[in-house]
Design a protein around this motif. Structure first.
Motif: not given
Lengths: 96, 96, 96, 96, 96
Positions: B14-15, B42, B64, B75, C1-2, C43, C56-62, C64, C75-76, C79-80, E1, E62
């Motif tokens: 799932i992504k 990651v 990106r 990111d 990503m975290l 997020a 997994l979380t993407a941060h910042g402008s990513s 969005r 800002d988070a 995405m997976a 956030m 953001s």
């Protein structure tokens, strides 16, 4: 921007093709006296900085706002070489 | 950019649909000798990096700016595989 | 990503009007074995992740760059959802 | 934004050509009482701030959203000089 | 956030002219029970949040994606006021 000292160079054969010819230097953040601390990071050099120089690095999207780094996947750039730093009436760092 | 070691892989069914086919590797930041420290993160691999490789990762919107990661919700990207690092006249890391 | 674990939900009546309908989850970053550490963060969930999921979380402008978060003040983003993590030949985390 | 104290100045002959005339000040983040802590950083001054002033700095791409910093490789800007701070009914900082 | 508590206000006569009328609040990040920790930071308030409120803040570019903060040199915005937080079946924070 961060105050940082140039401590080394990186060599990579395999890299994003937009980076051919980019000089990637290793730095450590410093205190105002130029003594490094903390973790190493890598920035693009657009000013022909040398090993041992104290410099300022700009990070994030701002690292792409030079003629050399525009639209490239880089997140840090050396945008000034420091001559001296003045703090509270003292000059804790002066380039030799 | 950060100096980091590739330590593993992530598998996700799932992504976000823009990520189908993106290789997501697990890394840890390293010192200039290639010894990892700190927390895992990651990044997208666009260079066919392997487990154990020392690489450079670009972060934020700069992550990106490769052909593979453009306009995707990621990111961090691997934008170079390190051959060797030179620091103060030494070579603390050299790829085997 | 975290790599992060979903630990809870937030409820807000007063919020930026572009956020109506956005699911805002609370997470903590984890190690590769899925054990959380550190400070909570929030997020947007675009994948119907559940409490306890590793994501997994993407941060910042990513954060969005998904259909749901586009042009919003967030800002988070998740995405997976992680199925499993493979590190050095081991599988320190596998979704039950 | 961060609350920070202006502690010094940087002088650089060699710098990105877009930075000619930019005043680059050294700051340290402070607590709400104006006492500095932590590592030094550098921001562009667009408000004629002086040594010792308590200011607010905006970071990242937001640091480029002033008339002076637009499209320049800088990632931090002083966008306000603080008159006083009010916290929980007290005034822990007031400009002399 | 980030989850954060509003602890105070800033007053500035000298500031970037685009910031006239912007309410700049002081916050500290909190745990899920609303107890603050760590360093103070400042965010634009677009929701008429009050001292003591628990809020969510969005950071970086953001922070500029609200009607009030668009194109301004600010890097953090309050985009939600928290009613309650639910974590692992508990409600560690509920607005009074």
């Amino acid at each position: 921007m961060l105050i940082a000292k140039v401590i080394g160079t990186t060599v990579s054969t395999i890299k994003d093709e937009t980076l051919k010819g980019c000089k990637l230097l290793i730095l450590r953040q410093t205190e105002v006296d130029g003594i490094p601390f903390g973790k190493p990071y890598v920035a693009v050099d657009t000013l022909d900085a040398g090993i041992g120089d104290l410099v300022l690095t700009a990070h994030g999207s701002s690292g792409r706002l030079t003629a050399i780094t525009k639209n490239k996947p880089v997140d840090a750039v050396i945008m000034a070489v420091i001559d001296h730093l003045a703090v509270n009436g003292d000059v804790p760092f002066k380039k030799e």
